[in-house]
Write an enzyme that holds these catalytic residues in place. Sequence first.
Site, PDB file in Angstrom:
ATOM      1  N   LYS A  37      50.641  58.502  43.108  1.00  0.00           N
ATOM      2  CA  LYS A  37      51.024  58.829  44.480  1.00  0.00           C
ATOM      3  C   LYS A  37      50.646  60.245  44.888  1.00  0.00           C
ATOM      4  CE  LYS A  37      52.916  54.787  45.207  1.00  0.00           C
ATOM      5  NZ  LYS A  37      52.347  53.807  46.142  1.00  0.00           N
ATOM      6  N   SER A  45      56.172  49.398  36.097  1.00  0.00           N
ATOM      7  CA  SER A  45      55.103  48.815  36.910  1.00  0.00           C
ATOM      8  C   SER A  45      53.774  48.873  36.171  1.00  0.00           C
ATOM      9  CB  SER A  45      54.987  49.519  38.264  1.00  0.00           C
ATOM     10  OG  SER A  45      54.676  50.887  38.101  1.00  0.00           O
TER      11      SER A  45
END
Length: 290
Positions: A41, A252
């Site tokens: 991110k 994830s």
Amino acid sequence: MAGIIDIIGNTPLVEIKKLNPNPNVKIYAKLEGNNPGGSVKDRASLNMIRSAIERGEIKPGTKLIEATSGNTGIALAMIARLFDLEIELIMPSSSTRERTLTMEAYGAKVTLMESMEAARDYAEEKGATAGYFLLNQFANPDNYMAHVKTTGPEIWRDTEGKITHFVSAMGTTGTIMGCSRYLKDQDKDIQIVGCQPTEGSSIPGIRRWPEPYLPKIFDATRVDRVMDISEADATQMARDMAKTEGIFAGMSSGGALSAAIKLAGELTEGVIVFICCDRGDRYLSSDLFG
């Protein structure tokens, strides 16, 4: 001498050797936890803030606001301060304590809500008031464009154009949308594989969105296949990845590797790259590694 912003991106691509079931297929992990903020991110956060500043949408004194499940918030908190901007981050209360503390360490205000959907509603409502700018990673093209500019080209370069399959978790879908755009432009036959949780599974960073909350940047035509990943498989693979491959990453990432391994078992040959999107240390207060 480089500053923190200058070392975002150009993360390592490393081979998964022990967990790969097929010797005729290569599986590579793109280690996004090596970014200074600890996740993939960092890329989108930098591009969203810098692009909005360049367009004049963010001015000195503007307060940023964003809903996040964690990694985007950490990256935004870090980068906002580098541009001398205040930021409020809205998170579900189920987020790990490490994430909240990291955002606060960077100087962000953190507000906790009962769910991610509630956090998004709150951020949109407050972002519409004077003096605030909502980054809105779920609908902001600058999210996926970060991966058109950086992640996709790095993968193509580091595999010497030999990649056949790209695997990514789907949260905001910025990573998979941007990488799909770039990689398909290089070779239309590259298969883009997305991961979503099975019904009832909770995997931080991977979502099965209710229709009203489906990210506006998501284009289903850019994903060739969606694989459902169970919470149990994502958890076990994150543990196995640490113990067997020496890669310490979150759930994830475990989910994405689980999908890559299943995919490798179906192929006669190929080169699979999956996004290992963050580091495992921000999950230590959860039971992921317990």
